[in-house]
Each structure stands twice: as structure tokens, then as C-alpha cells.
Design a protein around this motif. Structure first.
Motif, PDB file in Angstrom:
ATOM      1  N   GLY A 111      55.076  33.506  41.342  1.00  0.00           N
ATOM      2  CA  GLY A 111      55.804  34.156  40.152  1.00  0.00           C
ATOM      3  C   GLY A 111      54.704  35.050  39.361  1.00  0.00           C
ATOM      4  O   GLY A 111      55.212  35.574  38.263  1.00  0.00           O
ATOM      5  N   ARG A 112      53.510  35.062  39.530  1.00  0.00           N
ATOM      6  CA  ARG A 112      52.958  36.083  38.495  1.00  0.00           C
ATOM      7  C   ARG A 112      52.334  37.397  39.040  1.00  0.00           C
ATOM      8  O   ARG A 112      51.937  38.111  38.360  1.00  0.00           O
ATOM      9  CB  ARG A 112      51.765  34.964  38.163  1.00  0.00           C
ATOM     10  N   LEU A 113      52.176  37.395  40.282  1.00  0.00           N
ATOM     11  CA  LEU A 113      51.893  38.789  40.928  1.00  0.00           C
ATOM     12  C   LEU A 113      52.552  39.166  41.902  1.00  0.00           C
ATOM     13  O   LEU A 113      52.868  38.402  42.997  1.00  0.00           O
ATOM     14  CB  LEU A 113      50.406  38.367  41.363  1.00  0.00           C
ATOM     15  N   VAL A 114      53.067  40.547  41.801  1.00  0.00           N
ATOM     16  CA  VAL A 114      53.868  41.059  42.853  1.00  0.00           C
ATOM     17  C   VAL A 114      53.308  42.082  43.335  1.00  0.00           C
ATOM     18  O   VAL A 114      52.566  43.008  42.726  1.00  0.00           O
ATOM     19  CB  VAL A 114      55.356  41.532  42.403  1.00  0.00           C
ATOM     20  N   GLN A 115      53.149  41.923  44.700  1.00  0.00           N
ATOM     21  CA  GLN A 115      52.300  43.300  45.489  1.00  0.00           C
ATOM     22  C   GLN A 115      53.101  43.563  46.500  1.00  0.00           C
ATOM     23  O   GLN A 115      53.971  42.938  47.088  1.00  0.00           O
ATOM     24  CB  GLN A 115      51.023  42.598  46.419  1.00  0.00           C
ATOM     25  N   THR A 116      53.576  45.067  46.381  1.00  0.00           N
ATOM     26  CA  THR A 116      54.163  45.905  47.488  1.00  0.00           C
ATOM     27  C   THR A 116      53.310  46.901  48.341  1.00  0.00           C
ATOM     28  O   THR A 116      53.888  47.720  48.960  1.00  0.00           O
ATOM     29  CB  THR A 116      55.199  46.605  46.951  1.00  0.00           C
ATOM     30  N   ASP A 117      51.947  46.571  48.015  1.00  0.00           N
ATOM     31  CA  ASP A 117      51.022  47.536  48.674  1.00  0.00           C
ATOM     32  C   ASP A 117      50.113  46.841  50.002  1.00  0.00           C
ATOM     33  O   ASP A 117      48.953  47.060  49.772  1.00  0.00           O
ATOM     34  CB  ASP A 117      49.981  48.241  47.747  1.00  0.00           C
ATOM     35  N   ALA A 118      51.035  46.516  50.810  1.00  0.00           N
ATOM     36  CA  ALA A 118      50.326  45.789  52.081  1.00  0.00           C
ATOM     37  C   ALA A 118      49.315  46.727  52.612  1.00  0.00           C
ATOM     38  O   ALA A 118      49.677  47.927  52.980  1.00  0.00           O
ATOM     39  CB  ALA A 118      51.384  45.194  52.935  1.00  0.00           C
ATOM     40  N   GLN A 119      48.265  46.274  53.020  1.00  0.00           N
ATOM     41  CA  GLN A 119      47.406  47.054  53.878  1.00  0.00           C
ATOM     42  C   GLN A 119      47.562  47.098  55.356  1.00  0.00           C
ATOM     43  O   GLN A 119      47.821  45.940  55.851  1.00  0.00           O
ATOM     44  CB  GLN A 119      45.825  46.345  53.675  1.00  0.00           C
ATOM     45  N   GLN A 120      47.825  48.028  55.858  1.00  0.00           N
ATOM     46  CA  GLN A 120      48.362  48.194  57.385  1.00  0.00           C
ATOM     47  C   GLN A 120      46.847  48.272  58.016  1.00  0.00           C
ATOM     48  O   GLN A 120      46.046  49.120  57.881  1.00  0.00           O
ATOM     49  CB  GLN A 120      49.017  49.380  57.811  1.00  0.00           C
ATOM     50  N   VAL A 121      46.578  46.958  58.718  1.00  0.00           N
ATOM     51  CA  VAL A 121      45.412  46.833  59.463  1.00  0.00           C
ATOM     52  C   VAL A 121      45.449  47.233  61.172  1.00  0.00           C
ATOM     53  O   VAL A 121      44.674  47.362  61.790  1.00  0.00           O
ATOM     54  CB  VAL A 121      44.872  45.548  59.303  1.00  0.00           C
ATOM     55  N   ALA A 122      46.818  47.591  61.678  1.00  0.00           N
ATOM     56  CA  ALA A 122      47.006  47.822  63.068  1.00  0.00           C
ATOM     57  C   ALA A 122      48.540  48.360  62.882  1.00  0.00           C
ATOM     58  O   ALA A 122      49.342  48.267  61.808  1.00  0.00           O
ATOM     59  CB  ALA A 122      47.085  46.728  63.939  1.00  0.00           C
ATOM     60  N   ASN A 123      48.945  48.996  64.050  1.00  0.00           N
ATOM     61  CA  ASN A 123      50.255  49.572  63.919  1.00  0.00           C
ATOM     62  C   ASN A 123      51.393  48.500  63.507  1.00  0.00           C
ATOM     63  O   ASN A 123      52.572  48.918  63.033  1.00  0.00           O
ATOM     64  CB  ASN A 123      50.708  50.163  65.485  1.00  0.00           C
ATOM     65  N   ASP A 124      51.088  47.167  63.727  1.00  0.00           N
ATOM     66  CA  ASP A 124      52.183  46.093  63.651  1.00  0.00           C
ATOM     67  C   ASP A 124      51.621  44.944  62.762  1.00  0.00           C
ATOM     68  O   ASP A 124      52.360  43.981  62.962  1.00  0.00           O
ATOM     69  CB  ASP A 124      52.612  45.567  65.001  1.00  0.00           C
ATOM     70  N   LYS A 125      50.792  45.492  62.120  1.00  0.00           N
ATOM     71  CA  LYS A 125      50.253  44.247  61.184  1.00  0.00           C
ATOM     72  C   LYS A 125      49.650  44.697  59.797  1.00  0.00           C
ATOM     73  O   LYS A 125      49.128  45.954  59.719  1.00  0.00           O
ATOM     74  CB  LYS A 125      48.887  43.703  61.975  1.00  0.00           C
ATOM     75  N   PHE A 126      50.195  43.855  58.906  1.00  0.00           N
ATOM     76  CA  PHE A 126      49.920  44.030  57.480  1.00  0.00           C
ATOM     77  C   PHE A 126      49.413  42.998  56.828  1.00  0.00           C
ATOM     78  O   PHE A 126      49.643  41.864  57.016  1.00  0.00           O
ATOM     79  CB  PHE A 126      51.331  44.405  56.920  1.00  0.00           C
ATOM     80  N   VAL A 127      48.465  43.037  55.865  1.00  0.00           N
ATOM     81  CA  VAL A 127      47.982  41.954  55.096  1.00  0.00           C
ATOM     82  C   VAL A 127      48.005  42.471  53.697  1.00  0.00           C
ATOM     83  O   VAL A 127      47.942  43.539  52.923  1.00  0.00           O
ATOM     84  CB  VAL A 127      46.573  41.719  55.259  1.00  0.00           C
ATOM     85  N   PHE A 128      47.962  41.235  52.907  1.00  0.00           N
ATOM     86  CA  PHE A 128      47.821  41.148  51.263  1.00  0.00           C
ATOM     87  C   PHE A 128      46.769  40.486  50.873  1.00  0.00           C
ATOM     88  O   PHE A 128      46.407  39.234  51.478  1.00  0.00           O
ATOM     89  CB  PHE A 128      48.989  40.682  50.669  1.00  0.00           C
ATOM     90  N   ASN A 129      46.067  40.638  49.954  1.00  0.00           N
ATOM     91  CA  ASN A 129      44.970  40.020  49.590  1.00  0.00           C
ATOM     92  C   ASN A 129      45.487  39.125  48.298  1.00  0.00           C
ATOM     93  O   ASN A 129      46.094  39.723  47.549  1.00  0.00           O
ATOM     94  CB  ASN A 129      43.511  40.726  48.959  1.00  0.00           C
ATOM     95  N   LEU A 130      45.026  37.869  48.321  1.00  0.00           N
ATOM     96  CA  LEU A 130      45.542  37.117  47.487  1.00  0.00           C
ATOM     97  C   LEU A 130      44.187  36.485  46.548  1.00  0.00           C
ATOM     98  O   LEU A 130      43.812  35.439  47.100  1.00  0.00           O
ATOM     99  CB  LEU A 130      46.132  35.716  47.834  1.00  0.00           C
ATOM    100  N   PRO A 131      43.745  37.098  45.258  1.00  0.00           N
ATOM    101  CA  PRO A 131      42.675  36.564  44.560  1.00  0.00           C
ATOM    102  C   PRO A 131      43.124  35.241  44.025  1.00  0.00           C
ATOM    103  O   PRO A 131      44.150  35.095  43.757  1.00  0.00           O
ATOM    104  CB  PRO A 131      42.456  37.527  43.671  1.00  0.00           C
ATOM    105  N   ASP A 132      42.281  34.395  43.842  1.00  0.00           N
ATOM    106  CA  ASP A 132      42.329  33.097  43.159  1.00  0.00           C
ATOM    107  C   ASP A 132      43.102  32.288  43.800  1.00  0.00           C
ATOM    108  O   ASP A 132      44.045  31.617  43.004  1.00  0.00           O
ATOM    109  CB  ASP A 132      42.733  33.200  41.479  1.00  0.00           C
TER     110      ASP A 132
END
Length: 197
Positions: A8-29
Motif C-alpha cells: 500500500g505504499r509504493l505503486v510501480q507500473t514500470d516493469a522492466q522487460q527482461v525477455a519477450n515474455d518476462k517482466f520484473v519489478f524491483n522491491l527496495p527494502d
């Protein structure tokens, strides 16, 4: 295509595309995060017959990055809540992310979404500690509302000796509120839709 909300504190919509069918979000802390919500943005649906397997990865000093399957999202189920606070190091399994470079900071984890066939998703088993309560949101809301009403009214409780007569005000015994609260909870447990009849 995807979004991620961290407790509930951080909204991310900028997933990093690491392959055609794979996406990642970094979660600090990530050590201070209990739950993450993964959702589709509604701009691009999955192709027919496809969905997204949702994985969580945190740095493990002994083995490097450990990926754990949390569950999945689909066009029919476009969001999901996952509990990550109970995940343990060394419980990872097979995953589609290979030997991706892990984030450099030791307190940064990742959430990955892998686009896979619905048949493949149905055969996968998520880690059990990532499951969130299966109680529907209406039942959760109702229970929280009941608790809130009871706690609120109890905060005004007075003994009969403390009451000063006021003819323009009505008083309800706290025992009546408690009895109503207990009856309502019992009826909700028996049939969450009882109030519709």
C-alpha cells in the motif's frame, strides 16, 4: 502491461522487460514488506490462452537469487495479493528467469511475471506461505465494520453510576451491541449472503 503495489505504499507500473515474455519489478527494502499486489493495467490483455506466473526473488547470501512461485494472474483474474513476509530462503524451485543478474543492493528483492500458457499455469504449485486469506473482501469488510462499530461504541461506555440523566438522549446497553455483534458474526459464518434475504 503490469503493475505492482508494495504494502500500500509504493505503486510501480514500470516493469522492466527482461525477455519477450518476462517482466520484473524491483522491491527496495523488502524485509519490511508483508504483501504485494500484482495487477494488470488494463491496457494490454494477455493473448488468448495465456496468463502470467508471478514469482518472488530475494537475495540469499548462500545461493544468490532464489525465485519462488507465488501464483498467477489472467485476463479473468487480473490481480492478486501475495504474502511475502513468510517466505524463507532456500525454498525456491524451478523458474523461468534463469540466471538473471540480481540487484546489487542486498535489501532489494524482485517480483517477476512470466507470460505462460494457462495449461502450464494450472500445473504449477505456488509456495504455500504466499497464499493470502481466501475470505472474500465483502466478508473481510463486514468483520472489520463490526469490530469498528463495537470498538467505537464501547469507547463511550459508562456505568449506570456515571450516567447523568438527559431526557433528549437515548442510551443503548453495551451488552445489546455485543449480542448483536456476536449474532451477526455467527450468521455471516453460516451464510455470508444471509443479509440478502
Amino acid at each position: 502491461m503490469f503493475g505492482c503495489i508494495v504494502a500500500g505504499r509504493l505503486v510501480q507500473t514500470d516493469a522492466q522487460q527482461v525477455a519477450n515474455d518476462k517482466f520484473v519489478f524491483n522491491l527496495p527494502d523488502y524485509e519490511n514488506v508483508n504483501h504485494v499486489v500484482v495487477f494488470m493495467l488494463g491496457t494490454v490483455p494477455f493473448p488468448a490462452g495465456m496468463g502470467g506466473a508471478v514469482y518472488f526473488s530475494f537475495p540469499d547470501p548462500n545461493v544468490g537469487q532464489v525465485w519462488q512461485l507465488l501464483g498467477f494472474i489472467t485476463n479473468e483474474k487480473p490481480s492478486a495479493i501475495f504474502k511475502i513476509s513468510g517466505l524463507k530462503a532456500g525454498e525456491g524451485g524451478a523458474h523461468p528467469f534463469g540466471m538473471m543478474a540480481a540487484p546489487q543492493a542486498p535489501s532489494v528483492a524482485q517480483v517477476g511475471v512470466s507470460v505462460e500458457s494457462l495449461d502450464q499455469l494450472a500445473q504449477q504449485t505456488p509456495v504455500s506461505s504466499a497464499a493470502v486469506s481466501t475470505m472474500d473482501s465483502f466478508t473481510q469488510f463486514t468483520q472489520k465494520m463490526l469490530e469498528s462499530l463495537y470498538n467505537f461504541t464501547s469507547s463511550f461506555a459508562l456505568s449506570q453510576a456515571q450516567m447523568t440523566p438527559n431526557p433528549s438522549e437515548m442510551f443503548v446497553p453495551a451488552s445489546s451491541i455485543l449480542k448483536w455483534y456476536e449474532n451477526f458474526q455467527r450468521r455471516m459464518a453460516q451464510n455470508p449472503n444471509f443479509w440478502k434475504t
